[in-house]
Design a protein around this motif. Structure first.
Motif, PDB file in Angstrom:
ATOM      1  N   TRP A   1      47.286  32.049  36.263  1.00 20.99           N
ATOM      2  CA  TRP A   1      46.078  31.262  36.491  1.00 20.99           C
ATOM      3  C   TRP A   1      46.459  29.804  36.734  1.00 20.99           C
ATOM      4  CZ3 TRP A   1      41.107  32.974  36.977  1.00 20.99           C
ATOM      5  CH2 TRP A   1      40.845  34.279  36.566  1.00 20.99           C
TER       6      TRP A   1
ATOM      7  N   ASP B   1      43.443  40.138  29.012  1.00 22.21           N
ATOM      8  CA  ASP B   1      42.620  39.022  29.475  1.00 22.21           C
ATOM      9  C   ASP B   1      43.084  37.701  28.874  1.00 22.21           C
ATOM     10  OD1 ASP B   1      41.107  40.866  30.842  1.00 22.21           O
ATOM     11  OD2 ASP B   1      39.480  40.897  29.364  1.00 22.21           O
TER      12      ASP B   1
ATOM     13  N   LEU C   1      38.619  34.386  31.335  1.00 24.41           N
ATOM     14  CA  LEU C   1      38.933  34.175  32.741  1.00 24.41           C
ATOM     15  C   LEU C   1      38.952  35.527  33.458  1.00 24.41           C
ATOM     16  CD1 LEU C   1      41.725  31.443  32.571  1.00 24.41           C
ATOM     17  CD2 LEU C   1      39.238  31.177  32.690  1.00 24.41           C
TER      18      LEU C   1
ATOM     19  N   PRO D   1      39.024  37.357  37.193  1.00 29.29           N
ATOM     20  CA  PRO D   1      39.162  37.188  38.643  1.00 29.29           C
ATOM     21  C   PRO D   1      37.954  37.764  39.374  1.00 29.29           C
ATOM     22  CG  PRO D   1      41.144  38.164  37.668  1.00 29.29           C
ATOM     23  CD  PRO D   1      40.079  38.211  36.627  1.00 29.29           C
TER      24      PRO D   1
ATOM     25  N   GLY E   1      38.137  32.399  39.907  1.00 33.72           N
ATOM     26  CA  GLY E   1      37.725  32.943  38.625  1.00 33.72           C
ATOM     27  C   GLY E   1      36.216  32.887  38.477  1.00 33.72           C
TER      28      GLY E   1
ATOM     29  N   TYR F   1      43.267  32.607  40.423  1.00 33.34           N
ATOM     30  CA  TYR F   1      44.176  33.635  39.899  1.00 33.34           C
ATOM     31  C   TYR F   1      45.088  34.141  41.011  1.00 33.34           C
ATOM     32  CZ  TYR F   1      45.714  38.023  37.742  1.00 33.34           C
ATOM     33  OH  TYR F   1      46.463  39.058  37.243  1.00 33.34           O
TER      34      TYR F   1
END
Length: 261
Positions: free
Chosen positions: A35, A64, A77, A79, A98, A118
């Motif tokens: 990220w 995650d 976060l 995607p 994101g 991402y």
């Protein structure tokens, strides 16, 4: 020599996570800097210009990444399907946006519009071929999958500073103990169990090292970078630590024995 500590940085330039062990995948430490934060022009944003990012913590919840933004709360976060082309240093990289809630909260915290993006498995960002001829990939890290540092080198630096700093200033993935100060300058390859890591170039340091990771405020005296520059400056920059590329996958754990080959 052995591994003193390990750290993963799920989001480029946010606070890292100390871990007892890390698995290596094709990118490097699993989950490291997949990220990133970009501005409205889709250029990367770091503590160099936004030191307050040091105060945004990260954690894993399964696979995650969850970020905790001061005054805003926690955000997962996620995607999205929206593709975007982003810029990190000289590289143009395919990414996906994101979830907007996290980006909006971080924008409020930073006082400017920013976005989480991402890097998925389909994206291939190449490690600098000037240093690594092999066709190897890297995440949103500055340029290489690993940054390796040496506890003795930090100890030596701290003898020169009025206010000692800790290793978090330098954001390494892999910290080695049991070596002499600055011995890493001469390392070319290390073995840790079955894992081989080639050490390909010294790491040039920047103003980010002056950011206090506990407060998100830069040192008014420019330390420790100013002191490092007085005796660790080369034509390529002010050096602390070495960049590495793993040749094999595996598991690294704190306490593992390290051999230089």
């Amino acid at each position: 020599m052995h591994i003193h500590s390990l750290a993963v940085y799920p989001v480029k330039s946010l606070a890292g996570i100390a871990v007892d062990s890390m698995s290596l995948d094709e990118f490097g430490p699993q989950g490291d800097r997949r990220w990133m934060i970009v501005d409205g022009r889709q250029k990367f944003v770091t503590q160099r210009a936004s030191p307050e990012l040091a105060m945004v913590s990260t954690r894993f919840d399964g696979a995650d990444v969850v970020v905790s933004i001061p005054g805003e709360g926690e955000f997962r976060l996620v995607p999205q399907a929206d593709p975007c082309d982003v810029e990190v240093w000289r590289d143009q990289v395919n990414a996906v946006l994101g979830a907007p809630e996290a980006s909006e909260a971080l924008s409020r915290f930073c006082g400017k519009r920013v976005y989480f993006v991402y890097m998925n498995e389909a994206t291939f960002r190449r490690v600098d071929p000037d240093w690594v001829p092999a066709y190897r990939r890297v995440s949103f890290a500055d340029g290489f999958p690993f940054l390796v540092t040496n506890t003795a080198s930090l100890d030596e630096l701290n003898t020169r500073l009025d206010q000692p700093v800790d290793m978090r200033r330098f954001r390494p993935n892999l910290v080695i103990s049991g070596a002499d100060a600055w011995a890493e300058d001469g390392w070319t390859e290390m073995m840790i169990g079955d894992v081989s890591i080639s050490l390909v170039k010294p790491c040039s340091r920047c103003i980010l090292t002056t950011v206090n990771p506990d407060t998100g405020v830069r040192s008014p005296d420019g330390q420790p970078l100013r002191m490092l520059a007085s005796y660790r400056k080369t034509p390529d920059g002010v050096m602390f630590g070495v960049n590495g590329v793993h040749n094999t996958r595996g598991l690294l754990s704190v306490g593992d024995r390290v051999s230089i080959v």
